[in-house]
Design an enzyme around this catalytic site. Structure first.
Site, PDB file in Angstrom:
ATOM      1  N   GLY A 123       2.077   4.336   4.199  1.00 21.04           N
ATOM      2  CA  GLY A 123       2.531   3.380   3.353  1.00 21.04           C
ATOM      3  C   GLY A 123       3.037   2.227   4.376  1.00 21.04           C
ATOM      4  N   SER A 124       2.451   0.986   3.873  1.00 21.70           N
ATOM      5  CA  SER A 124       2.522  -0.301   4.705  1.00 21.70           C
ATOM      6  C   SER A 124       2.412  -1.593   3.925  1.00 21.70           C
ATOM      7  CB  SER A 124       1.086  -0.097   5.675  1.00 21.70           C
ATOM      8  OG  SER A 124       0.059   0.166   4.954  1.00 21.70           O
ATOM      9  N   ARG A 125       2.154  -2.562   4.304  1.00 19.45           N
ATOM     10  CA  ARG A 125       2.084  -3.915   3.439  1.00 19.45           C
ATOM     11  C   ARG A 125       0.974  -4.810   4.239  1.00 19.45           C
ATOM     12  NH1 ARG A 125       6.825  -6.563   0.880  1.00 19.45           N
ATOM     13  NH2 ARG A 125       6.322  -8.751   0.549  1.00 19.45           N
TER      14      ARG A 125
ATOM     15  N   LEU B 238       0.870  -1.372  -0.131  1.00 15.71           N
ATOM     16  CA  LEU B 238       0.115  -0.113   0.169  1.00 15.71           C
ATOM     17  C   LEU B 238       1.056   1.203  -0.123  1.00 15.71           C
ATOM     18  CD1 LEU B 238      -1.386  -2.302   1.893  1.00 15.71           C
ATOM     19  CD2 LEU B 238      -3.143  -0.541   2.385  1.00 15.71           C
TER      20      LEU B 238
ATOM     21  N   ILE C 113       1.503  -5.047   8.071  1.00 20.91           N
ATOM     22  CA  ILE C 113       2.763  -4.935   8.418  1.00 20.91           C
ATOM     23  C   ILE C 113       3.064  -3.379   8.455  1.00 20.91           C
ATOM     24  CG2 ILE C 113       5.181  -5.323   7.671  1.00 20.91           C
ATOM     25  CD1 ILE C 113       3.785  -7.863   6.450  1.00 20.91           C
TER      26      ILE C 113
END
Length: 227
Positions: free
Chosen positions: A183-185, A94, A153
């Site tokens: 921002g991430s995952r 993301l 995450i």
């Protein structure tokens, strides 16, 4: 119109947005240019914390994307909760412009939740899956009692993971369960014996894009709901 705007903003953004608007008011009192800077920041916060209604495909046999973003990898790995078991990991990255609200991928029951402290390296790197701070939920699906694992995450910028799911909770695919700021995952771990429809590089929409099917999907008719 204002009510609709507020309704479509995640509650985690309320305080940040109010503070940014307050700063913009103070900024305008000092100088026009400073006020404009804070006003733009306020509008960016509203955009980031947006929580749009999604058209969620219905069906206990469906695996729906838990997040907006792009699929970085689809690979066979050891299960994060059982090293002796192989699973399929779909990694979704993301960026800061994506919707960051996370959604339940499959209807079932939350069997466990776990917070795992860690680092804050870029979420676009594969090693972030093992090294970064993350929040895990384990779901037992209603269909065939499959185990589905979702990891939220943190990334280089994201330092705040929110997870509202709890052990024993009955959940439906597409419903909101948390958010990751900036921002991430998100990694989703699936059993190997399912039908995958997603592919590497695909842009997915949380709560809408079908990633996989648990059973004989061609014989099932899809319906949808708005969430």
């Amino acid at each position: 119109m204002l009510c609709n705007l507020i309704h479509n903003i995640h509650k985690e953004g309320y305080i940040i947005i109010m503070i940014s608007f307050l700063l913009s008011c103070i900024g305008f009192a000092i100088s026009c240019s400073l006020g404009i800077i804070f006003l733009v920041a306020s509008l960016l916060c509203i955009y980031f914390f947006r929580d749009p209604i999604r058209i969620v495909p219905e069906g206990d046999h469906l695996i729906i994307s838990p997040a907006d973003g792009i699929i970085l990898n689809i690979e066979q790995v050891n299960s994060p909760i059982d090293n002796s078991t192989q699973v399929l990991c779909i990694s979704i990255f993301l960026n800061v412009l994506n919707v960051h609200v996370n959604r339940i991928p499959v209807s079932g029951t939350i069997k466990a939740t776990e917070y795992i402290p860690g680092r804050f390296i870029s979420a676009s790197l594969n090693k972030s899956s093992e090294l970064n701070e993350r929040q895990r939920i384990v779901i037992e699906s209603n269909v065939s009692h499959h185990t589905i694992i979702v990891d939220q995450i943190a990334g280089l910028i994201a330092r705040r993971i929110v997870c509202n799911a709890y052990e024993g909770q009955n959940v439906n695919s597409g419903e909101r369960f948390g958010i990751i700021r900036f921002g991430s995952r998100v990694n989703i771990y699936l059993p190997l014996n399912i039908h995958i429809s997603a592919f590497k590089g695909q842009t997915v929409i949380g709560g809408e894009t079908i990633l996989a099917y648990l059973e004989d999907y061609p014989h099932k008719q899809l319906t949808a709901k708005f969430i």
